[in-house]
Design an enzyme around this catalytic site. Structure first.
Site, PDB file in Angstrom:
ATOM      1  N   LEU A  70       0.857  -1.191   0.000  1.00 52.24           N
ATOM      2  CA  LEU A  70       0.000   0.000   0.000  1.00 52.24           C
ATOM      3  C   LEU A  70       0.891   1.238   0.000  1.00 52.24           C
ATOM      4  O   LEU A  70       2.069   1.160   0.353  1.00 52.24           O
ATOM      5  CB  LEU A  70      -0.897  -0.031   1.239  1.00 52.24           C
ATOM      6  CG  LEU A  70      -1.828  -1.258   1.337  1.00 52.24           C
ATOM      7  CD1 LEU A  70      -2.478  -1.337   2.706  1.00 52.24           C
ATOM      8  CD2 LEU A  70      -2.882  -1.228   0.243  1.00 52.24           C
ATOM      9  N   PRO A  71       0.334   2.400  -0.380  1.00 49.08           N
ATOM     10  CA  PRO A  71       1.205   3.569  -0.560  1.00 49.08           C
ATOM     11  C   PRO A  71       1.962   4.000   0.693  1.00 49.08           C
ATOM     12  O   PRO A  71       3.180   4.189   0.642  1.00 49.08           O
ATOM     13  CB  PRO A  71       0.227   4.654  -1.028  1.00 49.08           C
ATOM     14  CG  PRO A  71      -0.905   3.913  -1.666  1.00 49.08           C
ATOM     15  CD  PRO A  71      -1.038   2.638  -0.876  1.00 49.08           C
ATOM     16  N   LYS A 175      15.785   0.800   2.307  1.00 48.67           N
ATOM     17  CA  LYS A 175      14.938   1.143   1.154  1.00 48.67           C
ATOM     18  C   LYS A 175      14.956   2.659   0.882  1.00 48.67           C
ATOM     19  O   LYS A 175      15.015   3.094  -0.274  1.00 48.67           O
ATOM     20  CB  LYS A 175      13.511   0.649   1.415  1.00 48.67           C
ATOM     21  CG  LYS A 175      12.479   1.128   0.453  1.00 48.67           C
ATOM     22  CD  LYS A 175      12.659   0.588  -0.959  1.00 48.67           C
ATOM     23  CE  LYS A 175      11.722   1.315  -1.905  1.00 48.67           C
ATOM     24  NZ  LYS A 175      11.758   0.849  -3.258  1.00 48.67           N
TER      25      LYS A 175
END
Ligand code: NDP
Length: 299
Positions: A70-71, A175
Site C-alpha cells: 500500500l502507498p 529502502k
C-alpha cells in the site's frame, strides 16, 4: 495438492507492485486469496487462479500469511486496524509488509501486530513491476531472525536477493537509502543527457560509452530521458510509471524526515525533492519520476 497450494496465503493492495507479486505467487504454484479496495483490479488475477475476498477481515480469517503493498503507513493502518485485518488473523500468523513507509512507521505497525500476536516482517522491495512479475526483487528485511526463517520460503519465491538488514525499521532505512540514491542519480542522468541533446551528440553512443565508464548504473540502463532510445524506459512508454513521481516524492519526504531525526543534512535529497516538486506543480505527479526531464527542455 502440492505443498504451495496448501499455504494459506493472502495479499492486499493490487497496484503496480502488488498485482505482479500475486501473479508471481500463482506462477510459483500458490493459490493466493486477494483483496483490493477497487475490486475490478483483482479480476485478471482471479482469472489466473486467485480467489478474491470481500474485505481485509475476510482475508485475515482465511490466511496465515498476508502480504501488503500500500502507498503509505496511513493506508496500512486503515487496512490492518480500521478494516480488521489483524483482528481476524490467528495469533502466530505472519504479516509481510512490502510497502515503503519509513522506519518509525514500521515500528508502529510492528507494535500494532504484537497486540494481536501477529508477527510483522518489514519487507520493502526494489525492482519495480518487472521485478515483481519475475520474482527478482531485492527485499530489504527488518525483523527477528526467527520470524525471517518463517517468512523465507515465500520471500525466496518473490525475490532474488533477500537481505536481513536488522530489526523492524532497518529494512525501511535501506529502502529509503536506495530510493534517494536512485533519485539523485537520475538528477545526474537527466542533466547529462540534456547536455548531450543541446550539443546534438548521439545519446545512443553516450549510453554505449558510459555503460563501461564510471557513470554505469541501473538508471543509465533503464531511465535515460530520450524517447525511443530504450524500449522499456518511461520516455518510450509515454512516461507512464514505473515508479510514479508522487511515490518517489513520498519516499524522499520520508528520507528527509528520517534524516532529520539524526540531525543529518541531505543536500542531494533536497535537490531531488525540488525536481519532483516541479514535476508535481506541472501536473506530472502520476507520471514516472523521470518525467520532469520534459520540463528541462527549451520550449
Ligand atoms: P499503486 O498506486 O500502483 O497501488 C497502490 C495500491 O494501494 C492499490 O492497490 C490501491 O488500491 C491501494 N490503496 C490505496 N489507498 C488505499 C486505501 N485507502 N485503502 C486500501 N487500499 C488502498 O502503488 P505501487 O504499487 O506503485 O506502490 C505501493 C507501495 O510499494 C508503495 O509504498 C511504494 O513506495 C512501494 N514500491 C513501489 C515500487 C514501484 O516501482 N511502483 C517499487 C518498490 C516499492 P486501488 O486499486 O483501490 O487504488
Amino acid at each position: 495438492m502440492s505443498a504451495k497450494q496448501e499455504v494459506r496465503i493472502g495479499y492486499a493492495g493490487l497496484g503496480l507492485m502488488g498485482a505482479p507479486m500475486v501473479q508471481r505467487l500463482l506462477d510459483c504454484g500458490y493459490r493466493p486469496k486477494v483483496w483490493n479496495r477497487t475490486p475490478a483490479r483483482a479480476e485478471p488475477l482471479v482469472a489466473a487462479g486467485a480467489e478474491a475476498l470481500p474485505s481485509p477481515e475476510a482475508l485475515g480469517q482465511a490466511c496465515d500469511i498476508v502480504g501488503l503493498c500500500l502507498p503509505t503507513v496511513k493506508e496500512c493502518h486503515e487496512v490492518m486496524a480500521g478494516q480488521d485485518l489483524l483482528a481476524a488473523m490467528e495469533p502466530g500468523s505472519l504479516l509481510l509488509n512490502f510497502s515503503t513507509i519509513g522506519p518509525e512507521q514500521a515500528k508502529e505497525l510492528d507494535a500494532l501486530c504484537r497486540q494481536h500476536g501477529v508477527k510483522y516482517v518489514d519487507a520493502p522491495v526494489s525492482g519495480g513491476p518487472a521485478g515483481s512479475a519475475a520474482g527478482t526483487l531485492s527485499i530489504m528485511v527488518g525483523c527477528e531472525e526467527a520470524v525471517l526463517a518463517e517468512a523465507l520460503p515465500v520471500l525466496n519465491d518473490l525475490g532474488a536477493k533477500i537481505v536481513r538488514i536488522g530489526e523492524v525499521g532497518a529494512g525501511q532505512v535501506a529502502k529509503l537509502a536506495n530510493n534517494l540514491i536512485a533519485m539523485i542519480t537520475y538528477v545526474g542522468v537527466q542533466e547529462g543527457f540534456e547536455l548531450a541533446r543541446r550539443y546534438e551528440v548521439d545519446p545512443k553512443l553516450v549510453v554505449e560509452a558510459l555503460s563501461a565508464a564510471t557513470a554505469s548504473c541501473k538508471t543509465l540502463e533503464q531511465r535515460v530521458p530520450v524517447e525511443g532510445l530504450q524500449p522499456n524506459s518511461p520516455p518510450s512508454q509515454n512516461w507512464q510509471p514505473g515508479f510514479a513521481t508522487d511515490m518517489m516524492a513520498k519516499d524522499l519526504d520520508l528520507a528527509l524526515e528520517t534524516a532529520k531525526k539524526v540531525d543529518q543534512k541531505m543536500a542531494g535529497t533536497e535537490l531531488g525533492r525540488a525536481m519532483l516538486r516541479l514535476a508535481q506543480e506541472n501536473g506530472l505527479g502520476g507520471e514516472d519520476y523521470s518525467a520532469y526531464a520534459k520540463l528541462m527542455r527549451p520550449s
